[in-house]
Design a protein around this motif. Structure first.
Motif: not given
Length: 110
Positions: A100-108
């Motif tokens: 989830k952290e990785k997805q958030l980073y990629v999204g940002m």
């Protein structure tokens, strides 16, 4: 008496097998079942309801030794299986968190 001791041994052995397979939840269940078979057989433990019913069964020294060895093994194995199960769950949760952290980073920033 002997039947309950044998059943407890079988549950313990099934628990050991599940443990070796990494099926810690199933192992915990088997160890609990083994301990339930032994409940009420230990002459060193007080009766939960004093002065009700007959005294616990008389055990031979060999039966008492088997009872205590099985109880000790089950409690030790139960503790270990619970710790390993907890670690499995923790690793799974951490993996999910990192995903989830990785997805958030990629999204940002992606």
């Amino acid at each position: 008496m002997d039947k309950r001791l044998r059943e407890a041994q079988l549950y313990k052995e099934e628990g050991n097998l599940r443990y070796r397979e990494g099926k810690y939840r199933d192992a915990v269940s088997r160890y609990h079942r083994a301990l339930l078979q032994l409940r009420g057989l230990d002459p060193s433990l007080p009766s939960p309801i004093p002065d009700l019913g007959h005294e616990g069964p008389a055990l031979t020294p060999a039966q008492e030794s088997m009872l205590h060895a099985t109880q000790t093994d089950c409690y030790n194995n139960l503790a270990d299986a619970n710790v390993r199960r907890y670690l499995q769950l923790t690793q799974s949760e951490l993996s999910s968190y990192h995903q989830k952290e990785k997805q958030l980073y990629v999204g940002m920033f992606g």
